[in-house]
Write a protein that holds these residues in place. Structure first.
Motif, PDB file in Angstrom:
ATOM      1  N   PRO A 240      45.167  13.708  70.007  1.00  0.00           N
ATOM      2  CA  PRO A 240      43.633  14.453  70.335  1.00  0.00           C
ATOM      3  C   PRO A 240      43.068  13.341  68.685  1.00  0.00           C
ATOM      4  CG  PRO A 240      44.958  16.199  70.383  1.00  0.00           C
ATOM      5  CD  PRO A 240      46.077  15.695  70.077  1.00  0.00           C
ATOM      6  N   ALA A 241      42.184  13.007  68.386  1.00  0.00           N
ATOM      7  CA  ALA A 241      41.603  12.675  67.288  1.00  0.00           C
ATOM      8  C   ALA A 241      41.062  13.981  66.649  1.00  0.00           C
ATOM      9  CB  ALA A 241      40.260  12.018  67.782  1.00  0.00           C
ATOM     10  N   THR A 242      40.343  14.922  67.386  1.00  0.00           N
ATOM     11  CA  THR A 242      40.155  16.140  66.859  1.00  0.00           C
ATOM     12  C   THR A 242      41.032  17.459  67.258  1.00  0.00           C
ATOM     13  OG1 THR A 242      38.696  16.986  68.171  1.00  0.00           O
ATOM     14  CG2 THR A 242      38.065  15.107  66.212  1.00  0.00           C
ATOM     15  N   ALA A 243      40.923  18.451  66.324  1.00  0.00           N
ATOM     16  CA  ALA A 243      41.757  19.612  66.702  1.00  0.00           C
ATOM     17  C   ALA A 243      40.786  20.372  67.912  1.00  0.00           C
ATOM     18  CB  ALA A 243      41.496  20.989  65.847  1.00  0.00           C
ATOM     19  N   MET A 244      42.081  20.696  68.643  1.00  0.00           N
ATOM     20  CA  MET A 244      41.668  21.089  70.856  1.00  0.00           C
ATOM     21  C   MET A 244      41.597  22.504  70.308  1.00  0.00           C
ATOM     22  SD  MET A 244      43.290  18.201  72.651  1.00  0.00           S
ATOM     23  CE  MET A 244      42.103  18.706  74.402  1.00  0.00           C
ATOM     24  N   SER A 245      40.904  23.603  71.476  1.00  0.00           N
ATOM     25  CA  SER A 245      41.181  24.519  71.234  1.00  0.00           C
ATOM     26  C   SER A 245      42.073  24.979  72.854  1.00  0.00           C
ATOM     27  CB  SER A 245      39.917  25.303  72.073  1.00  0.00           C
ATOM     28  OG  SER A 245      39.624  24.704  73.366  1.00  0.00           O
ATOM     29  N   ALA A 246      42.716  26.211  72.894  1.00  0.00           N
ATOM     30  CA  ALA A 246      44.017  25.798  74.416  1.00  0.00           C
ATOM     31  C   ALA A 246      43.167  25.758  75.324  1.00  0.00           C
ATOM     32  CB  ALA A 246      44.528  27.470  73.901  1.00  0.00           C
ATOM     33  N   SER A 247      42.172  26.505  75.338  1.00  0.00           N
ATOM     34  CA  SER A 247      41.918  25.945  77.244  1.00  0.00           C
ATOM     35  C   SER A 247      41.208  24.530  76.791  1.00  0.00           C
ATOM     36  CB  SER A 247      40.043  26.891  76.215  1.00  0.00           C
ATOM     37  OG  SER A 247      39.205  26.140  78.046  1.00  0.00           O
ATOM     38  N   ASP A 248      40.887  23.883  76.012  1.00  0.00           N
ATOM     39  CA  ASP A 248      40.495  22.465  76.182  1.00  0.00           C
ATOM     40  C   ASP A 248      41.290  21.712  76.606  1.00  0.00           C
ATOM     41  OD1 ASP A 248      37.581  22.438  75.366  1.00  0.00           O
ATOM     42  OD2 ASP A 248      37.785  22.131  73.596  1.00  0.00           O
ATOM     43  N   LEU A 249      42.867  22.492  75.795  1.00  0.00           N
ATOM     44  CA  LEU A 249      44.023  21.626  75.752  1.00  0.00           C
ATOM     45  C   LEU A 249      44.938  21.497  77.685  1.00  0.00           C
ATOM     46  CD1 LEU A 249      46.238  19.263  74.406  1.00  0.00           C
ATOM     47  CD2 LEU A 249      47.350  22.216  74.256  1.00  0.00           C
TER      48      LEU A 249
END
Length: 286
Positions: free
Chosen positions: A60-69
């Motif tokens: 990922p280009a930026t940090a991802m939340s568990a939901s987005d992941l």
């Protein structure tokens, strides 16, 4: 270099897909319990005769939340199925995601990671007001553009290259996006020839907004009567609008092969990924 065309031409254009009047130019643990694995259930072969498997790693280009992941994993799963990558496994390892497909599938695994953010923007005239930063980016842009364009702001204008004519265009803010599209399907162009097309069907809200925007564009003078359709900030089509589109359906046509049309339809239909992914590694395994 080809000149700009209308929807009746073979160049990239937008048209109604109905009998209505045609638009002219118409943070996560990496423990086993926290790993998601998706395996396609279709038993058909993947289409590759090469032995072994190909593994791609996405960062990922930026940090991802568990939901987005989780959303990203599910959408990659749907794309793999739509791409015909049967037997593909999509797994997450902490913040990384891997795709493991049969055969020599590197190219398609790279395509799988496209953000696939579909947007619609009106083309602005040459005399349109341009903020200083936009004017600077417009002047610095060279067409045809290469590489991945920087992320644009939906509510701000942006410069882009028309893939059909090679011209630089100044585009207005986003007026519709992929959330306004209900479905996208590839099909052979019924107008003749061997080109493939992508048929779009809008949601009720999208159809209303599209009718409003195209009504306004049909009353403008060139080039402000054009409408750009972009995928990840790259123009797929920038047609001229001569009539309002009120049917809730549209068609992207152009020099698409069957594979290209099918891939575009799959990317649009499965929805944009929550974050831009970088293909950090692609490796063949025996």
């Amino acid at each position: 270099m080809r000149t700009h065309r209308t929807v009746t031409a073979a160049a990239l254009t937008l048209a109604l897909a109905t009998l209505a009047p045609v638009l002219a130019a118409c943070s996560s643990s990496d423990s086993p319990a926290d790993k998601d694995a998706v395996r396609a259930v279709d038993p058909r072969p993947s289409g590759s005769t090469a032995s072994g498997r190909t593994v791609a790693t996405y960062t990922p280009a930026t940090a991802m939340s568990a939901s987005d992941l989780a959303t990203t994993v599910e959408r990659l799963k749907a794309r793999a199925a739509a791409f015909g990558l049967d037997g593909t496994r999509i797994e997450r390892h902490g913040s990384l995601i891997t795709a493991d497909a049969p055969g020599d599938s590197g190219d398609r695994l790279r395509q799988l990671a496209a953000t696939a953010e579909l947007t619609f923007r009106a083309v602005k005239g040459d005399r349109a007001a341009r903020p200083a930063d936009v004017r600077q980016r417009f002047n610095a842009l060279t067409c045809p553009a290469t590489g991945t364009p920087p992320l644009s702001e939906p509510l701000e204008p942006m410069p882009a290259c028309d893939s059909d004519t090679g011209r630089k265009l100044l585009l207005g803010p986003v007026v519709l996006d992929g959330e306004d599209v209900k479905s996208a399907k590839s099909d052979l162009n019924t107008g003749g020839g061997t080109d493939w097309v992508i048929n779009l069907s809008f949601t009720d809200r999208g159809a209303q907004d599209f009718a409003t925007v195209t009504t306004d564009l049909s009353q403008q003078t060139p080039p402000a009567d054009q409408f750009a359709i972009l995928l990840d900030d790259k123009i797929l089509s920038a047609p001229t609008v001569q009539q309002a589109i009120t049917g809730g359906e549209a068609q992207i046509t152009g020099d698409f092969t069957r594979q290209r049309a099918e891939n575009l339809a799959a990317l649009i239909s499965t929805g944009a990924l929550p974050v831009r992914l970088t293909v950090s590694d692609v490796a063949r395994q025996p």
